[in-house]
Design a protein around this motif. Sequence first.
Motif, PDB file in Angstrom:
ATOM      1  N   GLN A  58       0.827  -1.210   0.000  1.00  0.00           N
ATOM      2  CA  GLN A  58       0.000   0.000   0.000  1.00  0.00           C
ATOM      3  C   GLN A  58       0.864   1.264   0.000  1.00  0.00           C
ATOM      4  OE1 GLN A  58      -3.448   0.188  -0.274  1.00  0.00           O
ATOM      5  NE2 GLN A  58      -2.930   2.341  -0.584  1.00  0.00           N
ATOM      6  N   MET A  59       2.010   1.228   0.673  1.00  0.00           N
ATOM      7  CA  MET A  59       2.888   2.398   0.734  1.00  0.00           C
ATOM      8  C   MET A  59       3.344   2.834  -0.652  1.00  0.00           C
ATOM      9  SD  MET A  59       5.317   1.648   4.056  1.00  0.00           S
ATOM     10  CE  MET A  59       6.236   3.175   3.897  1.00  0.00           C
ATOM     11  N   LYS A  60       3.447   1.890  -1.556  1.00  0.00           N
ATOM     12  CA  LYS A  60       3.900   2.201  -2.914  1.00  0.00           C
ATOM     13  C   LYS A  60       2.775   2.780  -3.775  1.00  0.00           C
ATOM     14  CE  LYS A  60       7.220  -1.599  -2.622  1.00  0.00           C
ATOM     15  NZ  LYS A  60       7.527  -2.986  -3.068  1.00  0.00           N
ATOM     16  N   LYS A  61       1.529   2.673  -3.254  1.00  0.00           N
ATOM     17  CA  LYS A  61       0.376   3.139  -4.031  1.00  0.00           C
ATOM     18  C   LYS A  61      -0.166   4.478  -3.544  1.00  0.00           C
ATOM     19  CE  LYS A  61      -1.361  -1.557  -4.950  1.00  0.00           C
ATOM     20  NZ  LYS A  61      -2.504  -2.480  -4.681  1.00  0.00           N
ATOM     21  N   LEU A  62      -0.505   4.541  -2.250  1.00  0.00           N
ATOM     22  CA  LEU A  62      -1.215   5.708  -1.731  1.00  0.00           C
ATOM     23  C   LEU A  62      -1.170   5.703  -0.213  1.00  0.00           C
ATOM     24  CD1 LEU A  62      -3.193   8.059  -2.589  1.00  0.00           C
ATOM     25  CD2 LEU A  62      -5.039   6.433  -2.164  1.00  0.00           C
ATOM     26  N   TRP A  63      -0.813   6.835   0.396  1.00  0.00           N
ATOM     27  CA  TRP A  63      -0.739   6.918   1.850  1.00  0.00           C
ATOM     28  C   TRP A  63      -1.961   7.608   2.438  1.00  0.00           C
ATOM     29  CZ3 TRP A  63       4.600   7.967   4.418  1.00  0.00           C
ATOM     30  CH2 TRP A  63       5.570   7.102   3.882  1.00  0.00           C
ATOM     31  N   HIS A  64      -2.297   8.768   1.891  1.00  0.00           N
ATOM     32  CA  HIS A  64      -3.339   9.579   2.516  1.00  0.00           C
ATOM     33  C   HIS A  64      -4.044  10.446   1.469  1.00  0.00           C
ATOM     34  CE1 HIS A  64      -5.413  11.952   5.538  1.00  0.00           C
ATOM     35  NE2 HIS A  64      -5.039  13.036   4.877  1.00  0.00           N
ATOM     36  N   VAL A  65      -5.379  10.537   1.596  1.00  0.00           N
ATOM     37  CA  VAL A  65      -6.145  11.426   0.719  1.00  0.00           C
ATOM     38  C   VAL A  65      -7.217  12.207   1.468  1.00  0.00           C
ATOM     39  CG1 VAL A  65      -5.812  10.120  -1.416  1.00  0.00           C
ATOM     40  CG2 VAL A  65      -7.711   9.521   0.114  1.00  0.00           C
ATOM     41  N   SER A  66      -7.548  11.801   2.695  1.00  0.00           N
ATOM     42  CA  SER A  66      -8.610  12.353   3.547  1.00  0.00           C
ATOM     43  C   SER A  66      -9.927  11.651   3.262  1.00  0.00           C
ATOM     44  CB  SER A  66      -8.779  13.869   3.398  1.00  0.00           C
ATOM     45  OG  SER A  66      -9.849  14.189   2.530  1.00  0.00           O
ATOM     46  N   ASN A  67     -10.837  11.802   4.210  1.00  0.00           N
ATOM     47  CA  ASN A  67     -12.126  11.123   4.121  1.00  0.00           C
ATOM     48  C   ASN A  67     -13.141  11.849   3.239  1.00  0.00           C
ATOM     49  OD1 ASN A  67     -12.063   8.586   5.690  1.00  0.00           O
ATOM     50  ND2 ASN A  67     -11.352   9.949   7.307  1.00  0.00           N
ATOM     51  N   LEU A  68     -12.663  12.821   2.456  1.00  0.00           N
ATOM     52  CA  LEU A  68     -13.511  13.397   1.409  1.00  0.00           C
ATOM     53  C   LEU A  68     -13.667  12.413   0.251  1.00  0.00           C
ATOM     54  CD1 LEU A  68     -12.015  17.014   1.269  1.00  0.00           C
ATOM     55  CD2 LEU A  68     -14.254  16.341   2.179  1.00  0.00           C
ATOM     56  N   PHE A  69     -12.768  11.426   0.202  1.00  0.00           N
ATOM     57  CA  PHE A  69     -12.739  10.479  -0.904  1.00  0.00           C
ATOM     58  C   PHE A  69     -13.223   9.096  -0.478  1.00  0.00           C
ATOM     59  CE2 PHE A  69      -9.661  13.761  -1.746  1.00  0.00           C
ATOM     60  CZ  PHE A  69      -9.808  14.021  -3.109  1.00  0.00           C
ATOM     61  N   GLN A  70     -13.631   8.303  -1.444  1.00  0.00           N
ATOM     62  CA  GLN A  70     -13.947   6.900  -1.214  1.00  0.00           C
ATOM     63  C   GLN A  70     -12.635   6.150  -0.982  1.00  0.00           C
ATOM     64  OE1 GLN A  70     -17.058   5.712  -1.147  1.00  0.00           O
ATOM     65  NE2 GLN A  70     -18.020   7.634  -1.778  1.00  0.00           N
ATOM     66  N   ILE A  71     -12.527   5.438   0.109  1.00  0.00           N
ATOM     67  CA  ILE A  71     -11.315   4.676   0.420  1.00  0.00           C
ATOM     68  C   ILE A  71     -11.695   3.199   0.457  1.00  0.00           C
ATOM     69  CG2 ILE A  71      -9.493   4.283   2.125  1.00  0.00           C
ATOM     70  CD1 ILE A  71      -9.822   7.230   2.948  1.00  0.00           C
ATOM     71  N   GLU A  72     -11.266   2.497  -0.552  1.00  0.00           N
ATOM     72  CA  GLU A  72     -11.680   1.104  -0.739  1.00  0.00           C
ATOM     73  C   GLU A  72     -11.373   0.226   0.469  1.00  0.00           C
ATOM     74  OE1 GLU A  72     -11.300  -2.346  -4.206  1.00  0.00           O
ATOM     75  OE2 GLU A  72      -9.756  -0.799  -4.024  1.00  0.00           O
ATOM     76  N   GLY A  73     -10.197   0.431   1.075  1.00  0.00           N
ATOM     77  CA  GLY A  73      -9.804  -0.389   2.215  1.00  0.00           C
ATOM     78  C   GLY A  73     -10.756  -0.268   3.385  1.00  0.00           C
TER      79      GLY A  73
END
Length: 389
Positions: A58-73
């Motif tokens: 996951q570190m190689k893909k995406l760390w943080h975007v905030s809960n404004l976005f859909q987070i699949e995990g």
Amino acid sequence: MMSALFPTYARWDITPVKAKGSKLIDSDGKEYLDFISGIAVCNLGHCHPKVVSSVEEQMKKLWHVSNLFQIEGQEQVAEQLVDHSVGDYVFFCNSGAEANEAAIKLARKSTGKHHIVSLTNSFHGRTLGSMAATGQDKIHQGFGPLLTEFTYIEMNDSEALKNTVTEKTAAIMVEIIQGEGGIRLMSDEYAESLKTVCEQFGCLLIVDEVQTGIGRTGTAFAYEQLGLSPDIITVAKGLGNGFPVGALIGKERLKDAFTPGSHGSTFGGNPLAMAAAKAVLTEVFKPELLESVQEKGEWFKAELEKKLGDSKIVEEVRGKGLMLGIACHIEVAPIIKACIENGLLVLPAGPKVLRILPPLVATKSELVRACEILLTVFQEIEQKQSVII
């Protein structure tokens, strides 16, 4: 050298530099059998390969975007938690204190009531709300007026429960096993009283599973063993195996109280935390692992009772699964120090209870070794102190 850190912790003179499974190595190269597990956090042991792999990926893909976005995990981990509990919806945060803070807010907002009953010797966190829910004076001291409308009663006192809860009570907040409070177990009878009182007065049942949850007592959650069906469950510690993550699990009827803007967390449910939690739950919720925790826990407890049964220092061995306590007639600080010197890491649960929290994956030989060290230490301490009980 003067430290730039606030002195909020009474730190041991050990600097860990490496760990794997149940083994921890310090900066001097000394190896320890770690039966603290980060205080019931590293349930799968240190650096479990599947957790490490999941977070690295996951570190190689995406760390943080905030809960404004859909987070699949988040959806994936929430589904795992819902599938293995009586809850229907999940809110993610970063710690047990945050999960309990969210539980207090949800209980008050969903019921429109403010009074909450919790238990003496409980521990729910150190934020102002969770501290107010904690039934220990030493946690409250020095911080001024607490959040109001909390009442503390003794665990397993059904009469006190019936005499304290009223129509104005929003929730009853409990631990199934009080961890910081001395490895004190809730009785079957008290669990039945909780069911009766909650139904009678229409109040919510909040079960704090921060320390007991995620397989620690041999089931996914400890409340299962008492036939309870909590309205709110809080978890953290073992959920991320060392990665900071917490969660509140709630029933369907509470959903509308947590609408957009009612609660939130900047880092709650971030992709890295979800990667760790998904890997942890995939492993911990396997029936064979939970069964092994039950079997090892029963054997370990019985072995401790057998080995320490004649000790004048020991009052009793108590606990469930791999959450055990040795209640003593003396303060346990010197016992802990001697255990450390002998290569075993354990911790207190109050001044006179030795708390033992092995990784759930600890081997039988590691449990045997821990028993041998404890027997040696108790015999030495008894001889030194010439204890007469």
